[in-house]
Scaffold this motif. Structure first.
Motif, PDB file in Angstrom:
ATOM      1  N   PRO A  74       0.828  -1.216   0.000  1.00  0.00           N
ATOM      2  CA  PRO A  74       0.000   0.000   0.000  1.00  0.00           C
ATOM      3  C   PRO A  74       0.860   1.262   0.000  1.00  0.00           C
ATOM      4  O   PRO A  74       1.822   1.374   0.768  1.00  0.00           O
ATOM      5  N   LEU A  75       0.513   2.205  -0.853  1.00  0.00           N
ATOM      6  CA  LEU A  75       1.280   3.441  -0.967  1.00  0.00           C
ATOM      7  C   LEU A  75       0.704   4.538  -0.084  1.00  0.00           C
ATOM      8  O   LEU A  75       1.445   5.236   0.619  1.00  0.00           O
ATOM      9  N   PHE A  76      -0.600   4.704  -0.098  1.00  0.00           N
ATOM     10  CA  PHE A  76      -1.223   5.829   0.596  1.00  0.00           C
ATOM     11  C   PHE A  76      -1.747   5.460   1.993  1.00  0.00           C
ATOM     12  O   PHE A  76      -1.935   6.338   2.825  1.00  0.00           O
ATOM     13  N   ASP A  77      -1.993   4.175   2.229  1.00  0.00           N
ATOM     14  CA  ASP A  77      -2.425   3.721   3.544  1.00  0.00           C
ATOM     15  C   ASP A  77      -1.163   3.494   4.379  1.00  0.00           C
ATOM     16  O   ASP A  77      -0.603   2.391   4.439  1.00  0.00           O
ATOM     17  N   LEU A  78      -0.697   4.540   5.053  1.00  0.00           N
ATOM     18  CA  LEU A  78       0.611   4.484   5.704  1.00  0.00           C
ATOM     19  C   LEU A  78       0.645   3.504   6.874  1.00  0.00           C
ATOM     20  O   LEU A  78       1.666   2.851   7.109  1.00  0.00           O
ATOM     21  N   GLY A  79      -0.446   3.392   7.602  1.00  0.00           N
ATOM     22  CA  GLY A  79      -0.485   2.438   8.695  1.00  0.00           C
ATOM     23  C   GLY A  79      -0.288   1.008   8.199  1.00  0.00           C
ATOM     24  O   GLY A  79       0.476   0.229   8.779  1.00  0.00           O
ATOM     25  N   GLN A  80      -0.983   0.700   7.113  1.00  0.00           N
ATOM     26  CA  GLN A  80      -0.841  -0.633   6.530  1.00  0.00           C
ATOM     27  C   GLN A  80       0.567  -0.823   5.969  1.00  0.00           C
ATOM     28  O   GLN A  80       1.181  -1.877   6.137  1.00  0.00           O
ATOM     29  N   ARG A  81       1.096   0.204   5.323  1.00  0.00           N
ATOM     30  CA  ARG A  81       2.420   0.105   4.712  1.00  0.00           C
ATOM     31  C   ARG A  81       3.507  -0.109   5.769  1.00  0.00           C
ATOM     32  O   ARG A  81       4.407  -0.925   5.590  1.00  0.00           O
ATOM     33  N   PHE A  82       3.429   0.602   6.869  1.00  0.00           N
ATOM     34  CA  PHE A  82       4.468   0.520   7.894  1.00  0.00           C
ATOM     35  C   PHE A  82       4.383  -0.765   8.713  1.00  0.00           C
ATOM     36  O   PHE A  82       5.409  -1.363   9.049  1.00  0.00           O
ATOM     37  N   PHE A  83       3.158  -1.188   9.052  1.00  0.00           N
ATOM     38  CA  PHE A  83       3.009  -2.255  10.033  1.00  0.00           C
ATOM     39  C   PHE A  83       2.586  -3.596   9.425  1.00  0.00           C
ATOM     40  O   PHE A  83       2.932  -4.647   9.977  1.00  0.00           O
ATOM     41  N   HIS A  84       1.858  -3.569   8.320  1.00  0.00           N
ATOM     42  CA  HIS A  84       1.401  -4.822   7.699  1.00  0.00           C
ATOM     43  C   HIS A  84       1.514  -4.709   6.176  1.00  0.00           C
ATOM     44  O   HIS A  84       0.516  -4.854   5.455  1.00  0.00           O
ATOM     45  N   PRO A  85       2.717  -4.479   5.637  1.00  0.00           N
ATOM     46  CA  PRO A  85       2.852  -4.175   4.208  1.00  0.00           C
ATOM     47  C   PRO A  85       2.407  -5.310   3.282  1.00  0.00           C
ATOM     48  O   PRO A  85       1.972  -5.036   2.156  1.00  0.00           O
ATOM     49  N   LEU A 109      13.169 -20.275  -7.713  1.00  0.00           N
ATOM     50  CA  LEU A 109      13.296 -19.668  -6.393  1.00  0.00           C
ATOM     51  C   LEU A 109      12.839 -18.216  -6.443  1.00  0.00           C
ATOM     52  O   LEU A 109      13.418 -17.400  -7.165  1.00  0.00           O
ATOM     53  N   GLY A 110      11.805 -17.883  -5.688  1.00  0.00           N
ATOM     54  CA  GLY A 110      11.332 -16.509  -5.605  1.00  0.00           C
ATOM     55  C   GLY A 110      12.098 -15.731  -4.549  1.00  0.00           C
ATOM     56  O   GLY A 110      12.419 -16.260  -3.483  1.00  0.00           O
ATOM     57  N   VAL A 111      12.393 -14.468  -4.842  1.00  0.00           N
ATOM     58  CA  VAL A 111      13.117 -13.591  -3.919  1.00  0.00           C
ATOM     59  C   VAL A 111      12.302 -12.313  -3.739  1.00  0.00           C
ATOM     60  O   VAL A 111      11.941 -11.655  -4.732  1.00  0.00           O
ATOM     61  N   ASN A 112      12.026 -11.959  -2.498  1.00  0.00           N
ATOM     62  CA  ASN A 112      11.298 -10.720  -2.217  1.00  0.00           C
ATOM     63  C   ASN A 112      12.268  -9.541  -2.266  1.00  0.00           C
ATOM     64  O   ASN A 112      13.079  -9.350  -1.351  1.00  0.00           O
ATOM     65  N   THR A 113      12.186  -8.736  -3.299  1.00  0.00           N
ATOM     66  CA  THR A 113      13.085  -7.582  -3.459  1.00  0.00           C
ATOM     67  C   THR A 113      12.414  -6.268  -3.091  1.00  0.00           C
ATOM     68  O   THR A 113      13.018  -5.202  -3.252  1.00  0.00           O
ATOM     69  N   THR A 114      11.188  -6.318  -2.613  1.00  0.00           N
ATOM     70  CA  THR A 114      10.509  -5.091  -2.184  1.00  0.00           C
ATOM     71  C   THR A 114      10.900  -4.761  -0.753  1.00  0.00           C
ATOM     72  O   THR A 114      11.300  -5.629   0.028  1.00  0.00           O
ATOM     73  N   ARG A 115      10.761  -3.486  -0.399  1.00  0.00           N
ATOM     74  CA  ARG A 115      10.996  -3.018   0.962  1.00  0.00           C
ATOM     75  C   ARG A 115       9.939  -1.954   1.261  1.00  0.00           C
ATOM     76  O   ARG A 115       9.671  -1.087   0.421  1.00  0.00           O
ATOM     77  N   TRP A 116       9.357  -2.007   2.462  1.00  0.00           N
ATOM     78  CA  TRP A 116       8.287  -1.061   2.775  1.00  0.00           C
ATOM     79  C   TRP A 116       8.788   0.378   2.734  1.00  0.00           C
ATOM     80  O   TRP A 116       8.027   1.313   2.480  1.00  0.00           O
ATOM     81  N   TYR A 117      10.087   0.586   2.992  1.00  0.00           N
ATOM     82  CA  TYR A 117      10.640   1.939   3.064  1.00  0.00           C
ATOM     83  C   TYR A 117      11.126   2.453   1.713  1.00  0.00           C
ATOM     84  O   TYR A 117      11.658   3.550   1.622  1.00  0.00           O
ATOM     85  N   ARG A 118      10.967   1.661   0.662  1.00  0.00           N
ATOM     86  CA  ARG A 118      11.319   2.130  -0.676  1.00  0.00           C
ATOM     87  C   ARG A 118      10.065   2.246  -1.525  1.00  0.00           C
ATOM     88  O   ARG A 118       9.200   1.372  -1.486  1.00  0.00           O
TER      89      ARG A 118
END
Length: 272
Positions: A74-85, A109-118
């Motif tokens: 989530p981009l605009f739902d900051l609570g969801q992005r920070f705590f339950h991305p 093999l899947g690799v999670n390359t996302t980060r909530w802070y990016r």
């Protein structure tokens, strides 16, 4: 033979109905053994978008290996992005963010390359690189060894360097040494197969365009990749087919075939 269908960046919420139906028809005709969904499944990580994406993938009739893209947090739902991305992603595609598919012919093999802070850029950590390398090192000789990330490990166009996966250089070196054949990605909506230079053994970047979204780039059509490996391909050869959507036919059409020859240790045969 094993057939793998790579679907990337469908961005549900911006999907085109005719292209969706054409991709369903392609999958039903080709009957892939595995569907790889390499991120940006939704446009804004909304529940309804994830539900639509899940329903679509269920129509394709094959096992799914999915990873999240930057748009799936989530981009605009900051609570969801920070705590339950990944909560909404997990509800639709499961809580495993780095899934593994293993069959007689394939190790994926899947690799999670996302980060909530990016926001857009992705990264791969040293721990992730090593974990993937260890699993690659245990592959069977006949298995095609594929790593799936979201952001690309290599780009072709000038000005695309900012989209590169952070940590890509170290990942390339370590994964190649561990036996990786292909690194699949998406993110930039541009399809290509690119040999990676300067490594201890041959390895290729396999990028897919956007599968069904109207967010095509630079006139590049909607596209997916089909990989063929095993008895119906030349011995030791992986056939990588690019299938583009054509509006005139309202269908996906094979427009390019790239043959790559994964390296194997001397004396080790690749069974067909």
């Amino acid at each position: 033979m094993s057939v793998l269908l790579q679907i990337s960046d469908p961005h549900f919420g911006t999907e085109q109905a005719a292209v969706v139906e054409a991709l369903v028809a392609l999958s039903q005709h080709q009957q892939p053994d595995l569907l790889v969904l390499s991120g940006d499944i939704t446009q804004r990580a909304r529940r309804a978008q994830f539900a639509a994406a899940r329903a679509f993938m269920d129509r394709l009739g094959a096992p799914v290996l999915a990873i999240a893209g930057n748009h799936d947090i989530p981009l605009f739902d900051l609570g969801q992005r920070f705590f339950h991305p990944y909560a909404r992603y997990g509800h639709a595609f499961g809580d495993e963010l780095e899934p593994v598919y293993c069959s007689r012919d394939l190790l994926v093999l899947g690799v999670n390359t996302t980060r909530w802070y990016r926001h857009k850029s992705g990264e791969v950590s040293l721990a992730q690189i090593e974990r993937v390398a260890m699993r690659l090192g245990g592959a069977e000789p006949q298995q095609l060894r594929v790593v799936v990330v979201h952001q690309p490990v290599a780009v072709q166009r000038a000005g695309e360097d900012h989209n590169l996966l952070r940590g890509h250089a170290g990942a390339q070196q370590r994964w190649a040494a561990a036996g990786c054949d292909l690194v699949m990605g998406g993110h930039i909506h541009l399809p290509y197969v690119m040999p990676l230079a300067g490594l201890t053994r041959p390895m290729w970047a396999v990028q897919a365009g956007t599968a069904v979204s109207k967010r095509v780039r630079d006139g590049a059509p909607n596209s997916v990749n089909l990989l063929r490996w095993g008895c119906h391909a030349p011995s030791g050869c992986c056939m990588i087919e690019q299938w583009d959507y054509t509006a005139s036919a309202q269908a996906f059409v094979c427009t390019r075939v790239t043959e790559v020859n994964p390296s194997r240790a001397a004396g080790v045969s690749i069974e067909s």
